[in-house]
Design an enzyme around this catalytic site. Sequence first.
Site, short mmCIF file in Angstrom:
data_model
loop_
_atom_site.label_atom_id
_atom_site.label_comp_id
_atom_site.label_asym_id
_atom_site.label_seq_id
_atom_site.Cartn_x
_atom_site.Cartn_y
_atom_site.Cartn_z
N ARG A 67 0.80 -1.05 0.08
CA ARG A 67 0.06 0.10 0.09
C ARG A 67 0.81 1.18 0.22
NH1 ARG A 67 -3.38 -2.81 -1.53
NH2 ARG A 67 -5.26 -3.29 -0.65
N HIS A 71 -0.86 -0.23 -9.63
CA HIS A 71 -1.45 -1.12 -8.84
C HIS A 71 -1.92 -2.59 -9.69
CE1 HIS A 71 -4.00 -1.46 -4.79
NE2 HIS A 71 -3.70 -2.45 -5.37
P1 NDP Z 1 -1.85 -11.58 5.14
O1 NDP Z 1 -2.48 -10.92 6.08
O2 NDP Z 1 -1.81 -13.04 4.67
O3 NDP Z 1 -0.16 -11.31 5.58
C1 NDP Z 1 0.17 -10.26 6.19
C2 NDP Z 1 1.64 -10.56 6.92
O4 NDP Z 1 2.09 -9.18 7.41
C3 NDP Z 1 1.77 -11.62 7.97
O5 NDP Z 1 2.66 -12.06 7.86
C4 NDP Z 1 1.73 -10.64 9.11
O6 NDP Z 1 2.33 -11.29 10.01
C5 NDP Z 1 2.52 -9.69 8.73
N1 NDP Z 1 2.22 -8.29 9.70
C6 NDP Z 1 0.88 -7.75 9.80
N2 NDP Z 1 1.19 -6.57 10.67
C7 NDP Z 1 2.62 -6.72 11.03
C8 NDP Z 1 3.28 -5.80 11.84
N3 NDP Z 1 2.75 -4.71 12.54
N4 NDP Z 1 4.58 -6.15 11.85
C9 NDP Z 1 5.22 -7.08 11.20
N5 NDP Z 1 4.51 -7.75 10.34
C10 NDP Z 1 3.27 -7.61 10.23
O7 NDP Z 1 -1.87 -10.81 3.75
P2 NDP Z 1 -1.37 -11.00 2.25
O8 NDP Z 1 0.03 -11.51 2.03
O9 NDP Z 1 -2.30 -12.02 1.72
O10 NDP Z 1 -1.36 -9.60 1.63
C11 NDP Z 1 -0.53 -8.74 2.06
C12 NDP Z 1 -0.78 -7.31 1.42
O11 NDP Z 1 -0.54 -7.03 0.10
C13 NDP Z 1 -2.17 -7.03 1.36
O12 NDP Z 1 -2.94 -6.56 2.44
C14 NDP Z 1 -2.38 -5.88 0.59
O13 NDP Z 1 -2.18 -4.63 1.00
C15 NDP Z 1 -1.22 -6.06 -0.46
N6 NDP Z 1 -1.51 -6.45 -1.91
C16 NDP Z 1 -1.42 -5.66 -2.94
C17 NDP Z 1 -1.74 -6.09 -4.33
C18 NDP Z 1 -1.38 -5.31 -5.20
O14 NDP Z 1 -1.69 -5.53 -6.31
N7 NDP Z 1 -0.22 -4.31 -5.10
C19 NDP Z 1 -2.46 -7.22 -4.51
C20 NDP Z 1 -2.78 -8.16 -3.28
C21 NDP Z 1 -2.44 -7.82 -1.96
P3 NDP Z 1 1.87 -12.76 10.88
O15 NDP Z 1 2.33 -13.79 9.96
O16 NDP Z 1 2.59 -12.82 12.28
O17 NDP Z 1 0.26 -12.49 11.08
C1 OXD Z 2 -5.49 -6.52 -2.58
C2 OXD Z 2 -5.25 -5.41 -3.96
O1 OXD Z 2 -5.55 -6.11 -1.62
O2 OXD Z 2 -5.17 -5.69 -4.96
O3 OXD Z 2 -5.95 -7.43 -3.02
O4 OXD Z 2 -4.58 -4.38 -3.59
#
Ligand code: NDP
Ligand code: OXD
Length: 313
Positions: A228, A276
């Site tokens: 993001r 994006h």
């Molecule tokens: P998940 O919820 O599966 O994973 C999130 C990870 O971040 C977990 O490992 C979590 O830790 C870690 N995390 C969360 N908060 C913290 C923190 N404060 N400190 C350290 N680690 C933290 O999400 P996804 O992998 O499915 O997706 C990640 C992000 O990718 C989405 O939220 C979205 O914003 C972005 N995205 C962007 C896209 C694009 O096209 N640009 C498309 C899809 C997604 P823990 O394992 O301990 O819970």
């Molecule tokens: C998502 C994205 O969060 O597309 O899936 O950004």
Amino acid sequence: MKILFYEHNADTAIWLQDLSRALPEADIRLWEPGDADPADYAVVWRAPRELFANRPDLKAVFNLGAGVDAILDIERKEPGTLPPNALLVRLEDSGMAQQMVEYANYTVLRYLRRMDEYDALQRDRRWEKLEPHARGEFAVGVLGMGVLGARVAQTLTTLGVPVRGFSRTKREIEGVQTFAGAEQFDAFIDGAKMLVNLLPHTPDTEGILNARVFERLARGAYIVNLARGAHVVDNDLLHAMQSGQIAAATLDVFHQEPLPDNHPFWTTPRIAITPHVAAITLREESIEQIAAKIRALTRGEPISGIVDAKRGY
Ligand code: NDP
Ligand code: OXD
């Protein structure tokens, strides 16, 4: 069973047709402003607050993406807006992990092999050999070890670069040096040559890519933001690039999207921009996943991918 659908940018007719095919028993309608008729489920992407307000009938809201920050932001600004008993469910992979793997591997190879610099040299018709980066010193840190980050980190190990992973709770991934929690954050970033961001946007992660972090990376490091825009402090990145501390950045997401015409990122040398698209929501895979979860809920079975609103992801 009644289902609301809202996705401002999608080809709505095709989505409604495919959703109806996957759930023939459901009455599925496009939500439009003013529609307050009852519904059991909502399938949405970046829906306005009005869709959620005064809907105690909703059992679950399915987010057409992995990141639920836009929905939770509505609740943060106006507590009590989201239906109190509705589950909030995010997409889990549904074809996005493979896209993230491709994007991340491409950027690592592009910077490891200095291809962006060769592109610039070619534009000037300059035949010049650059000193290769030492693979063993090209430590890549992946922020976020969730559904997407873990897959990315795992595949990066095949490139032979040292791979580090950061999450909130400790993860074990073969070949990846993992770090967990705020207390291990500095050890995670210290001396890294590249950061790939796949964290969710929460109050804890906002602005996490800032001047302090850039300063601790190896000189001439690379930033790749696939999560993001709010994770990056834009001015800090621009300053770090001016000073040479950060050599280049690839950015897929921005504070404001589309990125405004006058934003300096557009014209900063060595910032690469994509709109994006790092991992787009695939219609077939997403509908299949959501339909299976709706069926499970109707049978009273548990489902995965439920968001913990307090945690923020
Ligand atoms: P998940 O919820 O599966 O994973 C999130 C990870 O971040 C977990 O490992 C979590 O830790 C870690 N995390 C969360 N908060 C913290 C923190 N404060 N400190 C350290 N680690 C933290 O999400 P996804 O992998 O499915 O997706 C990640 C992000 O990718 C989405 O939220 C979205 O914003 C972005 N995205 C962007 C896209 C694009 O096209 N640009 C498309 C899809 C997604 P823990 O394992 O301990 O819970
Ligand atoms: C998502 C994205 O969060 O597309 O899936 O950004």
